[in-house]
Motif scaffolding. Structure first.
Motif, PDB file in Angstrom:
ATOM      1  N   GLY A   1      46.062  60.143  33.116  1.00 51.71           N
ATOM      2  CA  GLY A   1      46.790  60.292  34.468  1.00 51.71           C
ATOM      3  C   GLY A   1      48.333  60.745  34.455  1.00 51.71           C
ATOM      4  N   ASP A   2      48.791  60.950  35.316  1.00 46.84           N
ATOM      5  CA  ASP A   2      50.335  61.105  35.693  1.00 46.84           C
ATOM      6  C   ASP A   2      50.520  61.156  37.405  1.00 46.84           C
ATOM      7  N   ILE A   3      51.587  61.748  37.703  1.00 48.81           N
ATOM      8  CA  ILE A   3      51.976  61.437  39.121  1.00 48.81           C
ATOM      9  C   ILE A   3      50.549  62.003  40.165  1.00 48.81           C
TER      10      ILE A   3
ATOM     11  N   CYS B   1      62.231  56.227  37.597  1.00 47.26           N
ATOM     12  CA  CYS B   1      60.838  56.502  37.308  1.00 47.26           C
ATOM     13  C   CYS B   1      59.866  57.222  38.160  1.00 47.26           C
ATOM     14  N   ALA B   2      60.647  58.391  39.002  1.00 50.77           N
ATOM     15  CA  ALA B   2      60.061  58.873  39.929  1.00 50.77           C
ATOM     16  C   ALA B   2      59.569  60.285  39.321  1.00 50.77           C
ATOM     17  N   THR B   3      60.505  61.245  39.085  1.00 49.11           N
ATOM     18  CA  THR B   3      60.263  62.703  38.801  1.00 49.11           C
ATOM     19  C   THR B   3      61.549  63.267  38.135  1.00 49.11           C
TER      20      THR B   3
ATOM     21  N   SER C   1      62.116  53.196  45.497  1.00 48.22           N
ATOM     22  CA  SER C   1      61.993  54.141  46.523  1.00 48.22           C
ATOM     23  C   SER C   1      60.695  55.072  46.423  1.00 48.22           C
ATOM     24  N   ASP C   2      60.323  55.868  47.343  1.00 44.59           N
ATOM     25  CA  ASP C   2      59.290  57.114  47.167  1.00 44.59           C
ATOM     26  C   ASP C   2      59.950  58.375  47.594  1.00 44.59           C
ATOM     27  N   SER C   3      59.310  59.415  47.844  1.00 42.05           N
ATOM     28  CA  SER C   3      60.084  60.672  47.964  1.00 42.05           C
ATOM     29  C   SER C   3      60.776  60.583  49.189  1.00 42.05           C
TER      30      SER C   3
ATOM     31  N   LEU D   1      50.543  53.349  51.441  1.00 39.81           N
ATOM     32  CA  LEU D   1      51.249  53.593  52.449  1.00 39.81           C
ATOM     33  C   LEU D   1      52.816  53.915  52.075  1.00 39.81           C
ATOM     34  N   ARG D   2      53.593  54.483  52.987  1.00 40.67           N
ATOM     35  CA  ARG D   2      55.036  54.659  52.685  1.00 40.67           C
ATOM     36  C   ARG D   2      55.786  53.413  52.276  1.00 40.67           C
ATOM     37  N   ILE D   3      56.914  53.668  51.532  1.00 42.21           N
ATOM     38  CA  ILE D   3      57.827  52.396  51.227  1.00 42.21           C
ATOM     39  C   ILE D   3      58.488  51.829  52.500  1.00 42.21           C
TER      40      ILE D   3
ATOM     41  N   ASN E   1      53.157  53.992  39.394  1.00 40.65           N
ATOM     42  CA  ASN E   1      52.640  53.183  38.230  1.00 40.65           C
ATOM     43  C   ASN E   1      53.762  52.828  37.273  1.00 40.65           C
ATOM     44  N   VAL E   2      54.469  53.883  36.935  1.00 41.23           N
ATOM     45  CA  VAL E   2      55.656  53.619  35.984  1.00 41.23           C
ATOM     46  C   VAL E   2      56.598  52.496  36.697  1.00 41.23           C
ATOM     47  N   ALA E   3      57.066  53.108  37.783  1.00 44.42           N
ATOM     48  CA  ALA E   3      58.032  51.990  38.507  1.00 44.42           C
ATOM     49  C   ALA E   3      57.843  50.583  38.532  1.00 44.42           C
TER      50      ALA E   3
ATOM     51  N   GLU F   1      64.925  56.072  31.001  1.00 41.90           N
ATOM     52  CA  GLU F   1      64.047  56.994  31.631  1.00 41.90           C
ATOM     53  C   GLU F   1      62.711  56.746  31.550  1.00 41.90           C
ATOM     54  N   GLY F   2      61.989  56.313  32.714  1.00 43.23           N
ATOM     55  CA  GLY F   2      60.736  55.941  32.942  1.00 43.23           C
ATOM     56  C   GLY F   2      59.894  57.391  33.223  1.00 43.23           C
ATOM     57  N   ALA F   3      60.610  58.198  34.006  1.00 46.03           N
ATOM     58  CA  ALA F   3      59.719  59.672  34.222  1.00 46.03           C
ATOM     59  C   ALA F   3      60.214  60.369  33.146  1.00 46.03           C
ATOM     60  N   ASN F   4      59.697  61.674  33.374  1.00 51.12           N
ATOM     61  CA  ASN F   4      59.865  62.663  32.415  1.00 51.12           C
ATOM     62  C   ASN F   4      60.882  63.612  32.786  1.00 51.12           C
ATOM     63  N   MET F   5      62.126  63.670  31.999  1.00 50.87           N
ATOM     64  CA  MET F   5      63.281  64.452  32.214  1.00 50.87           C
ATOM     65  C   MET F   5      63.839  64.169  33.401  1.00 50.87           C
TER      66      MET F   5
ATOM     67  N   GLY G   1      55.173  54.527  25.675  1.00 51.71           N
ATOM     68  CA  GLY G   1      54.340  53.500  25.839  1.00 51.71           C
ATOM     69  C   GLY G   1      52.766  53.813  26.461  1.00 51.71           C
ATOM     70  N   GLY G   2      53.011  54.534  27.491  1.00 50.46           N
ATOM     71  CA  GLY G   2      51.898  54.757  28.356  1.00 50.46           C
ATOM     72  C   GLY G   2      50.713  55.702  27.270  1.00 50.46           C
ATOM     73  N   VAL G   3      51.411  56.655  26.586  1.00 50.30           N
ATOM     74  CA  VAL G   3      50.417  57.632  25.754  1.00 50.30           C
ATOM     75  C   VAL G   3      50.044  56.857  24.403  1.00 50.30           C
TER      76      VAL G   3
ATOM     77  N   PRO H   1      47.511  65.117  46.838  1.00 54.47           N
ATOM     78  CA  PRO H   1      46.645  64.133  47.252  1.00 54.47           C
ATOM     79  C   PRO H   1      47.063  63.233  48.612  1.00 54.47           C
ATOM     80  N   LYS H   2      48.422  63.332  48.651  1.00 51.18           N
ATOM     81  CA  LYS H   2      48.911  62.698  50.141  1.00 51.18           C
ATOM     82  C   LYS H   2      47.963  62.969  51.366  1.00 51.18           C
ATOM     83  N   GLY H   3      47.672  61.869  52.019  1.00 48.13           N
ATOM     84  CA  GLY H   3      46.915  62.484  53.340  1.00 48.13           C
ATOM     85  C   GLY H   3      45.400  62.600  53.286  1.00 48.13           C
TER      86      GLY H   3
HETATM   87  P1  NDP Z   1      52.728  57.815  40.474  1.00 48.92           P
HETATM   88  O1  NDP Z   1      52.118  58.978  41.100  1.00 48.92           O
HETATM   89  O2  NDP Z   1      52.174  56.630  40.404  1.00 48.92           O
HETATM   90  O3  NDP Z   1      53.942  57.500  41.152  1.00 48.92           O
HETATM   91  C1  NDP Z   1      55.117  58.515  41.355  1.00 48.92           C
HETATM   92  C2  NDP Z   1      56.325  57.932  42.069  1.00 48.92           C
HETATM   93  O4  NDP Z   1      57.341  58.975  41.972  1.00 48.92           O
HETATM   94  C3  NDP Z   1      55.999  57.705  43.636  1.00 48.92           C
HETATM   95  O5  NDP Z   1      56.942  56.796  44.109  1.00 48.92           O
HETATM   96  C4  NDP Z   1      56.333  59.142  44.154  1.00 48.92           C
HETATM   97  O6  NDP Z   1      56.631  59.028  45.623  1.00 48.92           O
HETATM   98  C5  NDP Z   1      57.538  59.463  43.494  1.00 48.92           C
HETATM   99  N1  NDP Z   1      57.831  61.085  43.395  1.00 48.92           N
HETATM  100  C6  NDP Z   1      56.930  61.803  43.125  1.00 48.92           C
HETATM  101  N2  NDP Z   1      57.427  63.244  43.292  1.00 48.92           N
HETATM  102  C7  NDP Z   1      58.653  62.745  43.771  1.00 48.92           C
HETATM  103  C8  NDP Z   1      59.716  63.837  44.221  1.00 48.92           C
HETATM  104  N3  NDP Z   1      59.546  65.128  43.790  1.00 48.92           N
HETATM  105  N4  NDP Z   1      60.776  63.493  44.680  1.00 48.92           N
HETATM  106  C9  NDP Z   1      60.875  61.787  44.790  1.00 48.92           C
HETATM  107  N5  NDP Z   1      60.037  61.001  44.253  1.00 48.92           N
HETATM  108  C10 NDP Z   1      58.886  61.681  43.780  1.00 48.92           C
HETATM  109  O7  NDP Z   1      53.311  58.338  38.804  1.00 48.92           O
HETATM  110  P2  NDP Z   1      53.630  57.827  37.596  1.00 48.92           P
HETATM  111  O8  NDP Z   1      54.458  56.527  38.017  1.00 48.92           O
HETATM  112  O9  NDP Z   1      52.398  57.855  36.959  1.00 48.92           O
HETATM  113  O10 NDP Z   1      54.650  58.899  37.175  1.00 48.92           O
HETATM  114  C11 NDP Z   1      56.267  58.689  37.365  1.00 48.92           C
HETATM  115  C12 NDP Z   1      56.920  59.663  36.299  1.00 48.92           C
HETATM  116  O11 NDP Z   1      56.642  58.969  34.933  1.00 48.92           O
HETATM  117  C13 NDP Z   1      56.482  60.834  36.166  1.00 48.92           C
HETATM  118  O12 NDP Z   1      57.707  61.552  35.695  1.00 48.92           O
HETATM  119  C14 NDP Z   1      55.560  61.104  34.874  1.00 48.92           C
HETATM  120  O13 NDP Z   1      55.446  62.152  34.236  1.00 48.92           O
HETATM  121  C15 NDP Z   1      56.078  60.050  34.205  1.00 48.92           C
HETATM  122  N6  NDP Z   1      55.243  59.189  33.116  1.00 48.92           N
HETATM  123  C16 NDP Z   1      54.154  58.580  33.511  1.00 48.92           C
HETATM  124  C17 NDP Z   1      53.197  58.157  32.726  1.00 48.92           C
HETATM  125  C18 NDP Z   1      51.913  57.253  33.269  1.00 48.92           C
HETATM  126  O14 NDP Z   1      51.500  56.554  32.070  1.00 48.92           O
HETATM  127  N7  NDP Z   1      51.712  57.148  34.181  1.00 48.92           N
HETATM  128  C19 NDP Z   1      53.661  58.195  31.251  1.00 48.92           C
HETATM  129  C20 NDP Z   1      54.983  58.671  30.824  1.00 48.92           C
HETATM  130  C21 NDP Z   1      55.592  59.069  31.926  1.00 48.92           C
HETATM  131  P3  NDP Z   1      55.735  59.614  46.679  1.00 48.92           P
HETATM  132  O15 NDP Z   1      54.579  58.968  46.853  1.00 48.92           O
HETATM  133  O16 NDP Z   1      56.774  59.466  47.952  1.00 48.92           O
HETATM  134  O17 NDP Z   1      55.398  60.895  46.149  1.00 48.92           O
END
Ligand code: NDP
Length: 450
Positions: A165-167, A323-325, A261-263, A287-289, A241-243, A347-351, A377-379, A133-135
């Motif tokens: 939703g998810d990433i 809370c990223a990936t 952070s972001d990626s 935008l970027r962080i 969203n999670v962060a 762990e906000g992110a999965n694994m 909590g999200g699901v 989705p970027k750009g």
């Molecule tokens: P978003 O798309 O809202 O945010 C994702 C964040 O993680 C962005 O800041 C993104 O940066 C960063 N990110 C994504 N991929 C990478 C990568 N490969 N390396 C470094 N940074 C990365 O997603 P969510 O906040 O919804 O999801 C984040 C995590 O939480 C995921 O693991 C998701 O599976 C998990 N999760 C989400 C739930 C939800 O309700 N949304 C529920 C339960 C778990 P950039 O913008 O630069 O890509």
């Protein structure tokens, strides 16, 4: 390891040899559930672990769409319906270029256990696409979502499978997906998707739920171990969203978030992160962080270097919330965090933490809140959204938030009781896996060989 578990693990590795994330997720579960498997002979007799590690169904499909220059693009769509023994398949959609079958299967597999922990009637699934989705313009996002739904609609409904939703899939994408579903079905079936806008059947607190829920769970974990959030320096990977909502809640409890952070990299702000600015940059402007520095010139920006520890984890912190990936924290990274004095990981992110790093944290008495429990909590709030849709009614913010908090408190209780029953100490990873496995395996045994 029991012979049975070893045999199943070997089979999973052989059958799915090119799916490393899926194998990792299965391994993490199978290596912890032995005490239950040994107690119940029917598990082996009914090949329950073999069935548990094979999705009920995987759907892959073509997603053609036209970009703003009139060029036809083609992406790959997925929906993995992993285990429906507790309720309709439920789990988010991820749009990210890294998406492949392995990532979809690992996420769907984890979702089965997470959803069981919520105590709500939902099975586990996951889906998404390698679309980036970027750009992309708003119109491109809309056309992609419409094409994605043209196929997905054949495989979902509120009794069968309910995506969210998810990433890369937030309120905007859910809106376009729901609109297309409604047009094709010629009916307003609100309960088919969750994470909807408040104007058309969404639930209050759904946006905040994963982040808030994470902090409710970590709060309980700290309490049980004689600790709290007050004055604790916290770093958070991601700014999605999670962060964002984890940051909002932990600050309410008196912690100080100094980095997000972001990626591309991370910002470090000694004064505490200005969350309103992060919300503006990420939720509104997309935008970027790095742009954070324009409003806060005294903050620092640290770029990620390919192959090195992500910059956000090099900062000294008491509490770290990945809370990223997935696989963000490996052993080398864990060692650095421990050396820098971390005492809790949520762990906000999965694994986000790999198996070696998990073991290292536990050996070093770092409290680790595992994703399957801590980000449920999200699901859970998605299931509350389905509930409100079925009632054709809604609850207030306070009502949903209270229900979410109770669910998270109960998930921690289940983990804590499992810890006592199986003498697992602070190994909450094993506790969450065992508590969830007990429920899923009981439902599967009751329903026969299917
Ligand atoms: P978003 O798309 O809202 O945010 C994702 C964040 O993680 C962005 O800041 C993104 O940066 C960063 N990110 C994504 N991929 C990478 C990568 N490969 N390396 C470094 N940074 C990365 O997603 P969510 O906040 O919804 O999801 C984040 C995590 O939480 C995921 O693991 C998701 O599976 C998990 N999760 C989400 C739930 C939800 O309700 N949304 C529920 C339960 C778990 P950039 O913008 O630069 O890509």
């Amino acid at each position: 390891m029991s012979n049975y578990i070893e045999k199943v693990l070997t089979e999973v590795e052989t059958k799915n040899s090119n799916e490393k994330e899926f194998i990792q997720a299965v391994k993490e579960v199978l290596l912890t559930i032995e005490p239950v498997v040994n107690k119940i002979p029917e598990i082996e007799k009914t090949a329950l672990l073999e069935r548990l590690t094979e999705p009920e169904r995987i759907i892959t499909f073509r997603v053609p769409w036209v970009d703003d220059n009139g060029k036809v693009r083609v992406n790959r769509g997925f929906r993995v319906q992993f285990n429906g023994s507790i309720g309709p398949f439920k789990g988010g959609l991820r749009f990210h270029p890294s998406v492949n079958q392995s990532i979809m299967k690992f996420l769907a597999f984890e979702q089965v256990f997470k959803n069981a922990l919520t105590s709500l009637p939902i099975g586990g699934g996951k889906g998404g696409s390698d679309f980036d989705p970027k750009g992309k313009s708003d119109n491109e996002i809309m056309r992609f979502c419409q094409s994605f739904m043209n196929e997905l609609q054949r495989h979902i409904n509120h009794n069968l499978d309910v995506p969210a939703g998810d990433i890369g899939v937030g309120a905007r994408e859910i809106g376009y997906l729901f609109g297309q579903y409604r047009k094709i079905k010629n009916a307003f079936e609100a309960g088919v998707l969750t994470g909807k806008g408040l104007e058309y059947g969404g639930s209050l607190v759904r946006k905040e739920a994963t982040g808030y829920g994470l902090i409710y769970f970590v709060r309980e974990m700290l309490k049980a171990n004689g600790k709290d959030f007050k004055g604790k320096i916290t770093t958070i990977s991601g700014s999605g969203n999670v962060a964002i909502y984890a940051a909002e809640k932990i600050v309410q409890y008196g912690a100080k978030v100094v980095a997000m952070s972001d990626s591309n990299g991370c910002i470090y702000d000694d004064n505490g992160i200005d969350l309103d600015e992060i919300k503006r940059l990420k939720e509104v402007e997309r935008l970027r962080i790095k742009e954070y520095l324009k409003k806060h010139p005294t903050a620092k920006y640290m770029e990620n270097v390919q192959g090195a520890i992500p910059a956000v984890y090099t900062i000294k912190a008491d509490i770290v919330l990945p809370c990223a990936t997935q696989n963000d924290i490996n052993l080398e990274c864990a060692k650095m965090l421990v050396k820098n004095g971390v005492f809790a990981i949520g762990e906000g992110a999965n694994m986000p933490v790999d198996i070696d790093a998990i073991n290292y944290f536990i050996e070093n008495n770092v409290l680790l809140a595992p994703a399957k429990a801590a980000n449920a909590g999200g699901v859970a709030t998605s299931a509350l959204e389905m509930c409100q849709n079925s009632m054709r009614y809604f609850w207030t913010f306070e009502e949903v938030d209270k229900k979410l908090e109770n669910i998270m408190v109960n998930i921690f209780k289940a983990c804590n009781e499992t810890s006592k029953e199986y003498n697992l100490g602070i190994n909450y990873v094993a506790c969450a896996n065992i508590a969830a496995f007990k429920k899923v395996s009981a439902a599967m045994l009751a329903q026969g060989i299917i």
